[in-house]
Each structure stands twice: as C-alpha cells, then as structure tokens.
Design an enzyme around this catalytic site. Structure first.
Site, PDB file in Angstrom:
ATOM      1  N   TRP A 102       0.797  -1.428   0.069  1.00 44.35           N
ATOM      2  CA  TRP A 102       0.020   0.040  -0.079  1.00 44.35           C
ATOM      3  C   TRP A 102       0.733   1.221  -0.057  1.00 44.35           C
ATOM      4  O   TRP A 102       0.523   2.420  -0.833  1.00 44.35           O
ATOM      5  CB  TRP A 102      -0.854   0.075   1.083  1.00 44.35           C
ATOM      6  CG  TRP A 102      -1.921  -1.155   0.925  1.00 44.35           C
ATOM      7  CD1 TRP A 102      -1.921  -2.256   1.799  1.00 44.35           C
ATOM      8  CD2 TRP A 102      -2.675  -1.262  -0.062  1.00 44.35           C
ATOM      9  NE1 TRP A 102      -2.894  -3.220   1.069  1.00 44.35           N
ATOM     10  CE2 TRP A 102      -3.496  -2.680  -0.065  1.00 44.35           C
ATOM     11  CE3 TRP A 102      -3.354  -0.618  -1.139  1.00 44.35           C
ATOM     12  CZ2 TRP A 102      -4.569  -3.097  -0.646  1.00 44.35           C
ATOM     13  CZ3 TRP A 102      -4.224  -0.996  -1.772  1.00 44.35           C
ATOM     14  CH2 TRP A 102      -5.067  -2.031  -1.691  1.00 44.35           C
ATOM     15  N   ASP A 172      -1.003   6.856   6.454  1.00 40.16           N
ATOM     16  CA  ASP A 172      -2.071   6.310   6.086  1.00 40.16           C
ATOM     17  C   ASP A 172      -2.217   4.996   7.317  1.00 40.16           C
ATOM     18  O   ASP A 172      -1.618   4.282   7.363  1.00 40.16           O
ATOM     19  CB  ASP A 172      -1.853   5.464   4.882  1.00 40.16           C
ATOM     20  CG  ASP A 172      -2.940   4.358   4.334  1.00 40.16           C
ATOM     21  OD1 ASP A 172      -3.693   4.175   5.026  1.00 40.16           O
ATOM     22  OD2 ASP A 172      -2.403   3.763   3.271  1.00 40.16           O
ATOM     23  N   LYS A 196     -11.976  -1.171   7.581  1.00 43.48           N
ATOM     24  CA  LYS A 196     -11.255  -2.105   8.302  1.00 43.48           C
ATOM     25  C   LYS A 196     -11.878  -2.080   9.938  1.00 43.48           C
ATOM     26  O   LYS A 196     -12.155  -3.171  10.445  1.00 43.48           O
ATOM     27  CB  LYS A 196      -9.895  -1.846   8.457  1.00 43.48           C
ATOM     28  CG  LYS A 196      -9.151  -1.388   7.109  1.00 43.48           C
ATOM     29  CD  LYS A 196      -8.957  -2.530   6.156  1.00 43.48           C
ATOM     30  CE  LYS A 196      -8.243  -2.296   4.749  1.00 43.48           C
ATOM     31  NZ  LYS A 196      -7.923  -3.324   3.907  1.00 43.48           N
TER      32      LYS A 196
END
Length: 361
Positions: A102, A172, A196
């Site tokens: 990511w 992030d 999440k």
C-alpha cells in the site's frame, strides 16, 4: 443468526450490535418515516449524525482543536493522489517510507505529481520486516514524510512512528486507526479508509492540521482540495450518508467497549492467541512477518507446502471461515483480526488450526 467467521481484510467484520441497528434503521430511522438510505444530506437528521460522528472521532482520539476531521469518498487510494496534489509543489520533494503493497501504491501516485524520495525501504526483505525509521535520511526540502502504519498484505505494523520535526508527518492508518491510542499531534495529516476498523466501505476519514491547509495552492480541482472541504465541513458535495451513519454506530460501540485502550487490550489478546498457535506448531505453520514487525491487525502465515495450504483453505471455507486467503501480492494465508473480530472467533480459528495440524502434521 450468523454462521460464518469473518476474517476478511476489508470490507471487514462489523459488530453484530451495529448490524442489528442498521437493520432497524433501514426501514425507519429515528421514527421520521424514512430509511437511512433516503434522507437528504442537508436534512437536520443527517446533520446531527454528521457532526456527532466528527465529535466522536475527536473524543476517541483526543484530537487537538487545531485539527479538522473530514469525510471523503474514494477510499485511501484517492488519498494517495490527494496528498501530493495538495502539498507536493515544484520547489519541494516528498519523502516516502516503502514498507509494502500500500505504501508502494501511494509512492506511484505521488511520482505522477512531483519528485519523490524513498527514505527507507524493506523491499529487499520482501517487506517481511519494517524499514528502520531511525535511519531515515529526510531531505530538508521535503514537503512531508509519508508512512503507512500497518501493511495489510505483508502483515507488518509500526508500534511507534517517528518525530519528523518541522516536516509534516502524513500517515495512512486505514487498517489500524482506533485499534490503539496514539498522539495525533505528531501528525500533519492522517487518512483512513473506513472498511477495516471504522465501518463499511464508502467513506474515508481525514484528520488534518489547519496549518497544512494554509499551504495548499489554488490550482487543483475543488473536489481534490482539502481546504475547500474543510471550509464546508465535509458538506461541499453529497457525502456518503449511509457510510458515515454506520461509522457513527461503530464509534459508539468502540466508546462503549473501553475506547482505544479497550480496543488495544482486546486486539493484543487476539493477536497473541493466533501467533502463539503458529509459533508452537513446530514449523507446521510459519509466520511470514518478522517477529519484531508483526501486525496485531493482519496475521500472515504459511504451511509446510502449497498442497496443505489449499487443503486448509478448502476445509476452512467448508466450516464457515471466510477471508483467510492471503493477499494476491503475497499468497499463503492471512487472518485479519480488526476491532470487531472477537476473541471467541479467534479461539475457534486457532482450535481449528490445531486440529488440522493434528490430522495432517
């Protein structure tokens, strides 16, 4: 009743209490005769949800008053582009930590906007260990330093993040926000896709210091401009009403279950249980992440060979376990044990893994 054990990496499990409340409000929210799916984002009913959700985030994370809490659509992937569009100007470069899938995607988006320096990387270790942030060589002309706190694919997570001084730290936190306490004041900007730990897919939370908003130049589209959205309190255009509403319910659930400290205690117990099962298997199961980099959100592991892995995944699916396939970049297996996954669900999983080893080990 629910007959599955949800270990999906995202969209992930939601608290059963929240799902039941959603089920009720799908027909009529707060007795107004309309579904939550129908109300206007300009209505009093939604504005109450909107502002309450912002305040709940502030309270749970103890966010200082000089930060804005914003809601965006497009997921963290949109933030990969928005961050450099807003802050990476020609006279600066951006410093990125390359710790996995990511952060790699964030780097690729930033490179389309301006100059990028990778100040730490664990690519040569297949991202099984986190880069050492103490050895970062940050250029003084950096617009910001970008870090991904938890890499879901590799199953690695920072327990502490660096102090970058006068250079803003941007993070992030899509896969571990609200899983533990942390000091918001260390960051210039934090972004997190909801799917999440916060709620369903469809909304991304951004926490940004107002000083950073003053640095944004006016030559980017309004829809991609943090300052425009901050001025309108995230009501510049139609927000993701339903997703914000579910986040509201999840935040209340977190608050009622000990807040971030309560989540941290639950998550550590769950992670310890799963990792202990892997570690005491005598090599039948093998953790993929280095011990000092292990995530308490995403447990990645392998078996002795691919045939056993296929057999285990098949039996898991037959027995109601969902989402245990590893990320496509990594393969093998992964158990995502976000806030809403219970200790009992992890215990059922580890019991199954132990029994599988007894039969095939």
């Amino acid at each position: 009743m629910r007959y599955t054990y949800n270990f999906n990496a995202g969209p992930a499990a939601l608290p059963l209490e929240v799902i039941r409340q959603v089920q009720n409000d799908l027909i009529d929210i707060n007795g107004i005769g309309l579904s939550i799916l129908e109300i206007s984002h300009r209505s009093e009913e939604y504005e109450l949800i909107h502002y309450e959700t912002q305040q709940l985030i502030r309270d749970l994370l103890d966010i200082p008053s000089d930060y804005e809490v914003l809601f965006f659509q497009g997921g963290a992937s949109t933030q990969f582009a928005m961050v450099p569009m807003n802050f990476l100007t020609r006279e600066y470069m951006a410093s990125y930590v390359y710790s996995g899938t990511w952060s790699g995607k964030a780097i690729k988006e930033a490179e389309k906007i301006g100059e990028v320096a990778i100040v730490a990387s664990s690519e040569n270790e297949q991202f099984k260990r986190l880069p050492d942030l103490d050895e970062m060589n940050i250029h003084p002309g950096s617009a910001y330093v970008h870090v991904t706190s938890n890499e879901t694919a590799a199953g690695v997570q920072y327990q502490n993040l660096p102090n970058t001084g006068n250079i803003p730290l941007i993070c992030d936190m899509s896969s571990d926000i609200l899983s533990r306490p942390f000091d918001v004041s260390k960051f210039g900007l934090i972004y997190a896709g909801a799917q999440k730990n916060l709620g369903p897919a469809g909304v991304t939370v951004v926490i940004v210091h107002r000083v950073l908003l003053d640095r944004i130049q006016g030559n980017i589209p309004d829809m991609m401009n943090y300052r425009i959205h901050a001025k309108s309190n995230s009501l510049y255009n139609t927000p993701p009403v339903f997703s914000v509403y579910v986040v509201n319910l999840v935040l209340k659930w977190i608050a009622n279950n000990g807040g971030t400290r309560g989540m941290a205690e639950r998550n550590r117990l769950k992670a310890d249980l799963v990792y202990e099962t892997i570690d005491r298997s005598g090599g039948f199961y093998k953790g993929l992440a280095h011990r000092d980099s292990r995530s308490i959100m995403n447990v990645t592991f392998s078996l002795l060979n691919e045939e056993l892995e296929r057999c285990l995944l098949h039996e898991l699916r037959l027995n109601g376990f969902i989402g245990l396939e590893g990320h496509r970049d990594v393969g093998h297996l992964r158990a995502s044990i976000y806030n809403s996954v219970t200790y009992n669900q992890c215990k059922v999983l580890t019991d199954f893994l132990t029994e599988f080893q007894r039969r095939y080990g």
